[in-house]
Each structure stands twice: as C-alpha cells, then as structure tokens.
Design an enzyme around this catalytic site. Structure first.
Site, short mmCIF file in Angstrom:
data_model
loop_
_atom_site.label_atom_id
_atom_site.label_comp_id
_atom_site.label_asym_id
_atom_site.label_seq_id
_atom_site.Cartn_x
_atom_site.Cartn_y
_atom_site.Cartn_z
N GLY A 268 12.33 -16.71 9.31
CA GLY A 268 12.43 -15.59 10.24
C GLY A 268 13.80 -14.94 10.19
O GLY A 268 13.92 -13.73 10.05
N ALA A 269 14.84 -15.76 10.31
CA ALA A 269 16.20 -15.23 10.32
C ALA A 269 17.17 -16.39 10.22
O ALA A 269 16.77 -17.54 10.32
CB ALA A 269 16.46 -14.46 11.62
N MET A 270 18.45 -16.05 10.02
CA MET A 270 19.46 -17.09 9.81
C MET A 270 20.75 -16.75 10.54
O MET A 270 21.26 -15.63 10.46
CB MET A 270 19.71 -17.22 8.30
CG MET A 270 20.72 -18.29 7.94
SD MET A 270 20.16 -19.94 8.45
CE MET A 270 21.73 -20.69 8.84
N GLU A 271 21.28 -17.78 11.22
CA GLU A 271 22.39 -17.60 12.17
C GLU A 271 23.79 -17.66 11.55
O GLU A 271 24.74 -18.01 12.25
CB GLU A 271 22.28 -18.68 13.24
CG GLU A 271 22.58 -20.13 12.78
CD GLU A 271 21.35 -20.95 12.38
OE1 GLU A 271 20.32 -20.34 12.04
OE2 GLU A 271 21.43 -22.19 12.42
N GLU A 305 18.95 -16.30 17.21
CA GLU A 305 20.04 -16.38 16.23
C GLU A 305 21.39 -16.16 16.91
O GLU A 305 22.37 -16.82 16.59
CB GLU A 305 19.84 -15.37 15.09
CG GLU A 305 18.49 -15.45 14.39
CD GLU A 305 18.09 -16.84 13.93
OE1 GLU A 305 18.98 -17.64 13.63
OE2 GLU A 305 16.86 -17.11 13.89
N1 PHE Z 1 18.20 -21.76 11.09
C1 PHE Z 1 17.20 -20.72 11.07
C2 PHE Z 1 16.77 -20.53 12.53
O1 PHE Z 1 17.40 -19.97 13.28
C3 PHE Z 1 16.00 -21.02 10.28
C4 PHE Z 1 16.19 -21.13 8.82
C5 PHE Z 1 16.19 -22.38 8.23
C6 PHE Z 1 16.37 -20.01 8.05
C7 PHE Z 1 16.34 -22.50 6.87
C8 PHE Z 1 16.50 -20.13 6.71
C9 PHE Z 1 16.49 -21.37 6.10
O2 PHE Z 1 15.84 -21.05 13.02
ZN ZN Z 2 17.22 -21.65 14.81
#
Ligand code: PHE
Ligand code: ZN
Length: 881
Positions: A268-271, A305
């Site tokens: 979905g997205a990345m923080e 995020e």
């Molecule tokens: N850490 C991201 C989230 O907010 C998810 C994610 C994991 C994105 C691995 C890309 C790769 O949930």
């Molecule tokens: Zn997350």
C-alpha cells in the site's frame, strides 16, 4: 534469487552486531541500467567483541566494483565478495574505520520492485524489509541505526527532482547536463527506512505549523496533470498531523514531509523517514474516479504512514520478529484516527468484518502464526493480517484492560523511554505495566500464541435468588507448531440487557475480576455469578469486540432482537442482527448442499429491516445492518466440507427473501436517501450513498430486472454510485445487453485512467459462477492489462482468487490450475506478488473432498516447480499445516 533459500531464522538466535555503524554517506550516480552507488560507512568494533571477528555485510544479487579501507584500495586477501555477502577481515580492534563500497546496479531490470527500481520513468526505492541489500552491501537489519547523508547525481532534464530522507542540504549543476542534490537525515535510522526518488513529477504544496510553532513544508508528488487528484491526500495529511499532536502528543520532527505516488508498488505505502512512497491508488482521488471506500482508504493509509514517524521510525524494531511493534500499534493508531474523523461504531463494525474475513481464516489455517512469530523463512511473508490487524487488536485490549488514562501514560512512557531505539514487544508491554502497576504477564500470551480463542458461554438465571450464573470456558485451537495452548487473559466486555431494554447493574460479581463492564477471563473455566438481577436478562457479549475471539453462546432469537433494538453499544446491535441472520444462511447453504429445496423463515429479518428503516440511526450503520455476512463468512461458520456453490445458492435465497419482505422499505430508501447538492466524500454523505445502494441491490433482487441498476448507472454523478451500479449489473445480469453496454461505456470513458480500469477488471473478475475463469483469461489479453504492474494483477487475478468463491473454486479444479500457472509465471518476475496471491489457497482444507484434492494437486505442482524462497515458504506451509 537469493542463495540463502530455505534457511530458517529464529528469534531465540538474536544477538547484536559485532560492529557499530556510526555514519552512512551515500552517493548515487543515476543511470537507468547502470547506477553507481558509493557507500561510505564508518564502523567500530563493539566492546568485548573478538578482535579477529570479520565484518559481514548483507547483499542480494550484488557485484562489488570497488572497496576502499580508510580511502585506500583494500588488499584482495582481506575480503570476500559474493552476490549475497561481503566479508571483510583484519579490521581494527577498537578504532573507527571507514569502508567505501562501490556497486553498480540496474534499476531498469529490477522487476521485483525491491531496492532501487523504475516505475513509469521515475527512480524509486523500496527497502523494507530487506531491499537495501540490493543497493549496496550493508548491515541490513533494523537494529543498526545511523544518520545518513545522501548525494544524488542525475541527468537534469530527465530528473529535475532529486529526493531523499531528511532535510535538503543543497544542490547545483554538474557537467554534461547533470545536476546533484544533497540531503541529510539527522535522525538515526535503519536502512529499511532509506528512500530515494528521482524523476520528473508534479507537486502539490502546503504547510503545517506544529504545536511548538515550527513550520513544516508538505509536498505530495504525483505524475504531471494529476495534481488536482492529490488534494484529498493533502487534507488527510494535515488532519493526521494535527490529530497525532492532540491525541498522542506527537509532533513532526523535520522541516519537510514528502509523499511520492508511484504506479508500481508491491504494497500500500511505505513510511520512509520524511519521504513516504505510496502506491498511487492510495493518493489519487476525485469524485469522478474514486469511490467512498477509496477516500476512506486514502485517509487511513496517509495517516498510517505518517503515524509511523513515531511508531516505527523514532522507535523502531530490534528485529523483524517485532514487526507488530510498529505495525500492530500503527494500525491501532490509524483505526483510532478514522474513528475520530468518521463514525466510531461504523468504523468498528468495518474493522471487525475485515478481521473476521481476513485474519480469522489465516489464524485457523496452515499459515497461522503468532502476532509475534518466533521463526521465519522469508520475512516478506509476515506482513500479514495477523501481524497488522490482530496486532492492532492486542494493542486495543491493552487500552481496554488499563483504561484510557493509564493507556495514555503507558504510551507516553514508551515514547520517552525508547525514543531513538530499536525496541521489542517486551519493552512495549513493560511500559504499560510500569505506568499502571498491572501485571500483563499472562496477557502477553496474545503475542506468542497463534489461533483465535473460542469462548463458550452458558447462562442460568435463578428468579428466586435474582442471580445470573455464567459458565464460561475458553480454548485456543492448535496451530502449526503449537499443539497445546495456555488460557489467555481475555477482556470480555458484556451487558445484561433487561426486558425493558435497560442494562442491569449487578449488586455483586463473583468468580472473575470485573472492571467497569469488562470481565477478565484468565482461567480455562470460570463460574461467574451476578447478584441483584431483577429479571432474566439477554446477554450482550464481547461488546465493541473487546477481544478478537469467537463467542459461542446459544442465544434465543427474541434475546438477539432485544439487543438489536436496545443495546447502547451500536457494535453489539449490529452483531445481534448478524447473529439473527446466520442460522438462516447456514441452513440454506446446508439444504443446497444436500440438493434439498431451500426454505426460509424470514422472521429473523424483522430486526434488520427495523434498523434499516430507523431514521434515528445514522445511514452508514443502517447500511452495515443490510450487508449480510459474506460467502466466506458463512464458509467459516460452517467450518468444513464446504461447497462454495451451495453457500452461494443459500445466500442468494436469503437475500431474495429479505428483498421481498422489505420491498416497501427498500423503495422508500431509494427515494429518500438521495444526495443533497454536489458530491462530497465525507462520512455522512458516504453513509447515505451506502444505504441507498444497499436498498438498490435488494430492489434489483426482488424485481429481478437490470432496469434499476441501468438507470442508476446512467444517472450516477460520482464513482461510488457508478461502480456500484456496474457491479449490480455485471454480477446479477452478466449477459444482459444493459450490462454489455455499461461495461463498454465504462471502459471507453476511463481508458486513460489505470486505477479506474482496475475497478473494471475487479468487477468482472468477481462475477460469480463457473464462467468467471474464461472471462478472466480473456481480460488478461485486454490492452489495459499489464502483468508487470502489481495493481493490475491484483485487480484481475487477485480479485478472482480472493473474492470470487464460486468462480475460483470451480468443481473441476480449473481455477486452481489457473492459479498455479499464474504463480509460476509471476514468481519469475516478482516473488512477493506471487507469494501473496498464493495465500488465497490458505483455506483449501475446508473444502469438500473433491475440490480439496484438486486444490492439493495444484499446490503440489507449484511446490515441484517453484523458484523463489517467497513462494516456496508459502506453498510448503500451506501443504503441510
Ligand atoms: N511498512 C509498510 C506499512 O506501512 C508496509 C510495507 C512493507 C511496504 C514492506 C513495503 C514493503 O505498512
Ligand atoms: Zn505500517
């Protein structure tokens, strides 16, 4: 492919690194096929570590093209470089030293979408969980934190934008039309939070003043021409920043916060710190192209995020076993945010529906694992609904057990005590114990024991003594690797609802601790006695879904109807309506399975129709009452020997009975729940649309004609109504001329918008019945389909295997064979995507024997031919568990 395939990593083997990383300085010379990465890393040996111990750095498909030690060429006998490791020997005993590592990587050829890759001409990165090691050799683990300086050099015309984490230091022009930009992130972070984006994008800008008065520049980058579709995301971002200050006391900590939308993304997205990268599906929205559900998802994911900045980034995870420490907690935070922004009970109902339809099957099948697993073979396969959603429920239970104030104190202590650290679940729980004085030892089993607990209740009311006695038992079913379970600490919120609709206040409670309305179950069996109960009450159990459990209590329909009418907890009212409908749905499915005529007594629908027509209730809640349990929900309730065709037929019969019983009410709702003025995505307007569309569906079923939906399709002035009308047409009248016309009109109108075409794929992929497979295969040839794009694959193949029970589970097994083919082909390009698609097989043992055998055969084929560690891990566990 990685060569460590098959190795199992254990939590018990954790130990800190031998070397401490002090600083990271990276220079990227971007080129589509040969990007040069120079990493200058300063290390020192940790106190007490064997002076002969080598430094071992992770890699993944890397080739080393240069190595300097303190700026000098390193002697070849001092190191060994392979695609997945760089081992350096003869390093100083105590003093810091600098390694300069040069690698050349090919972003254009990176189809896994991990590390540095290209998406529609944009350079972008994805490093969680282990993508950074595809960029350079590095101690790629979350407990290695350092400040980063980044320099990006690229062709200026093609890449006017050069972005990375932290604050902008400066930039300038270079020779040959190139330019550079430098960034510095002062907050020590693990490599999985690193990000780089370069290319040519449009921007939407705004600003936010934090609670201490600092100004933060906000920027959302999207493809040129799509700027206006980022306005809602920007609004959601500002509301998130404000909410985190007000509710959790958390302030943003850099001068700039950036979001970049990309069209090829596995998740979905990345923080990433200060530079979130999003799947564009969760950024772009306008009324013409986005549904109410899209708007709600964008709001939730932008918030999620952003909230990671404190829960995940400032405090990160010691190792990947602690993933729920950031994910479960951050999901809890985004749930609370959405509940505050929208309607709390409606949000709770949606959360529980989602948990039951996604997490419960995972917890009951071969892929079951604890919220904090203790071993893994491929960490990418643990970004699961158990870690995220059940992880959130575990956090919610801590809040329920402690109460609001002490929960807040515990959170404050966590932020204060662990800021800047890589923490563990134990660290987290200890903060709540220390802040409250409450022992959470038994409670911590929620992190370690997999499986959904079952709580069985029987009740006995003694009219003479005015006492109510409950016998309450709990069991946790066996799961892979965990045959025997201990009793859990379950916070069970309950109410005793008297005949007049009021809630009884007992004079005393004996047999279990009770705080407020929450009963604390800790033993395998409790006998709980309530005194001073004036008449036999109806039992409302697990209010607000206080614990993620299955409750078994044989409730009389009259009692359920009483709760559906009078409970003050709206979640429980919805639950009672669902419980009233379930027996009819199960009986109808069983009758269809036996080939018997389906008979339906619709008296259960009275409560449901009363709620649907009640103007005192918010429309979104009434719509939830009308949405019956799904076919997957019914399959779960039946618990085995399942025939998806029978479940579908039974559910259809129940829907038809309700549609006829409520014909007048549904007509009134269609006429009265109309829009007031222009489209607005707010929760109240969305609720009215949801209720009207639910009524439209029932009317269509009762009248058995495509006319109503065709008219709604023609009149729709927003994507919610348009997509819903198209769904009703396609799912109910797949061969009608109205449906063909609507599908063509939709495709032509949105041909340029891939995200909307995804809806078109998804609606068609989920048309029930055995014709679905041929339709999906035909759509794969459609010019809009692209097997390299995860959103396209999920919309067509994913929707078919996850959300089309009758189509996918065809009795001849052709659906399973199709999936096996898809998995093997997709796996060669994008193992993460393939592995996730394969989890659609997690409930195969619940199928009737004929289908189960065909499913098994398809899994065996995948097991024989699979390439990647990702898919191998899933297929092995699915077959074994
Ligand atoms: N850490 C991201 C989230 O907010 C998810 C994610 C994991 C994105 C691995 C890309 C790769 O949930
Ligand atoms: Zn997350």
């Amino acid at each position: 492919m990685r060569t460590d395939t098959g190795r199992i990593i254990h939590l018990a083997d954790y130990r800190p690194t031998d070397f401490v990383l002090e600083r990271v300085d990276l220079t990227f010379e971007l080129d589509p096929e040969a990007t040069k990465v120079e990493a200058r890393l300063i290390f020192h040996r940790r106190d007490g570590v064997d002076p002969a111990a080598p430094l071992v750095l992770d890699g993944d498909e890397l080739t080393l093209s240069g190595l300097l030690f303190d700026q000098m060429e390193m002697a070849p006998e001092r190191y060994t470089a392979t695609p997945d490791a760089l081992v350096v020997r003869d390093l100083p005993e105590t003093s810091p030293f600098e390694l300069t590592i040069t690698t050349i990587i090919n972003p254009q050829a990176n189809s896994q979408l991990m590390g540095l890759y290209r998406s529609s001409g944009i350079y972008c990165t994805q490093c969680e969980a282990e993508g950074f090691r595809r960029i350079t050799y590095f101690p790629d683990r979350p407990d290695v934190l350092a400040p980063y300086t980044i320099t990006i050099i690229a062709d200026k015309a093609a890449n006017p934008l050069l972005l990375s984490n932290g604050n902008y230091l400066g930039g300038g022009n270079f020779d040959e039309g190139r330019h550079f930009a430098a960034w510095f992130d002062p907050h020590p972070k693990p490599a999985y939070l690193f990000a780089l984006v370069a290319g040519d994008l449009g921007v939407v800008e705004d600003k936010f003043t934090t609670m201490s008065g600092r100004e933060v520049a906000l920027k959302i980058y999207v493809e040129h021409g799509k700027e206006s579709r980022a306005a809602y995301a920007m609004d959601a971002l500002k509301r998130s920043m404000k909410w985190d200050e007000e509710v959790f006391g958390r302030e943003y900590d850099l001068d700039i916060f950036m979001i970049v939308a990309v069209s090829d993304f596995n998740m979905g997205a990345m923080e990433n710190k200060g530079l979130n990268v999003f799947n564009d599906k969760y950024v772009l929205a306008d009324p013409e192209t986005a549904t109410d559900a899209d708007y709600a998802n964008i709001e939730a994911i932008i918030a999620h995020e952003y909230f990671h900045n404190w829960t995940g980034n400032r405090i990160t995870c010691r190792d990947w076993f602690q993933l729920c420490l950031k994910e479960g907690l951050t999901v809890f935070r985004d749930h609370e945010f959405s509940a505050d922004q929208r309607s709390r009970p409606v949000k709770r109902i949606a959360e529980v529906r989602h948990l039951r339809s996604e997490q419960f099957p995972e917890d009951a099948g071969p892929l079951a694992h604890p919220v904090r697993p203790d071993k893994y073979r491929e960490i990418n396969n643990f970004y699961t609904t158990t870690v995220y959603e059940k992880g959130s429920e575990v956090t919610r239970m801590i809040a329920t057990i402690l109460g609001r104030d002490r929960f807040k104190k515990g959170m404050d202590l966590y932020f204060e005590r662990h800021d800047g650290e890589a923490a563990t679940v134990e660290d987290f729980v200890r903060c709540f114990e220390d802040a409250s004085g409450r022992d959470l030892g038994q409670f911590s089993l929620w992190y370690n024991q997999a499986g959904t607990p079952h709580v069985t209740v029987t009740a006995d009311y003694d009219a003479a003594a005015k006492t109510l006695t409950l016998e309450i038992g709990q069991t946790v079913p066996p799961t892979p690797g965990q045959a025997h379970k201990k009793p859990m600490h379950i916070p069970l919120d309950l109410a005793l609802v008297l005949e007049d609709g009021t809630i009884a206040v007992p004079a005393s409670v004996d047999g279990a601790e009770m705080t407020g309305s929450v009963l604390h179950l800790k033993e395998a069996r409790h006998t709980v006695t309530f005194t001073g109960i004036p008449s036999r009450p109806a039992l409302s159990l697990n209010r607000s879904f206080s614990a993620p459990i299955v409750v078994r209590y044989d409730q009389k329909p009259a009692d359920l109807a009483l709760i559906a009418r009078h409970e003050t907890d709206l979640f429980s009212r919805w639950q009672a309506i669902t419980d009233l409908a379930l027996p009819a749905l199960k009986d109808a499915a069983l009758a269809a399975r036996k080939g018997e005529a389906i008979q339906i007594d619709v008296t259960f629908a009275d409560a449901l129709l009363a709620v649907a027509a009640d103007p005192a209730l918010e429309p979104a809640f009434r719509a939830q009452a009308l949405a019956l349990p799904s076919e997957a929900d019914i399959a779960r309730e039946l618990g085995g020997d399942n025939d998806p065709d029978a479940i579908h037929a039974g559910r259809e019969a129940v829907l038809t009975a309700i549609a006829r019983a409520g014909a007048d009410a549904f007509r009134t709702l269609c006429d009265t729940m109309t829009a007031e003025g222009a489209y607005s995505p707010d929760a109240a307007s969305a609720g009215r649309r949801a209720l009207r569309n639910a009524a439209l569906l029932y009317r269509t079923i009762a009248e058995d004609t495509p006319a109503l939906a065709a008219e709604a399709f023609a009149k729709a002035d927003n994507m919610t109504d348009l997509a819903q009308a198209l769904t009703v047409l396609a799912h109910r009248f797949p061969e009608a001329p109205e449906t063909h016309a609507a599908l063509s009109a939709f495709e032509a109108r949105f041909a340029e918008n891939a995200l909307v075409i995804d809806k078109w794929f998804q609606i068609q992929a989920t048309i029930p019945g055995e014709g679905a497979l041929a339709r999906v295969m035909r759509l794969k040839e459609n010019r809009h389909f692209n097997e390299n794009n995860p959103n396209r694959v999920r919309s067509l193949v994913g929707a078919f295997v996850f959300s089309n029970p009758t189509g996918f589970n065809r009795a001849d097994g052709a659906g399973y064979r199709f999936l096996a083919e898809e998995i093997l082909r997709i796996d060669a390009k994008n193992p993460q995507l393939a592995a996730r698609l394969l989890t659609s097989m997690r409930s195969w043992r619940q199928l009737e024997p004929g289908r189960a055998e065909l499913a098994r055969a398809a899994l065996v084929r995948v097991e024989r031919e699979v390439l990647s560690n990702d898919v191998r891990d899933i297929v092995d566990r699915t077959l074994k568990g």
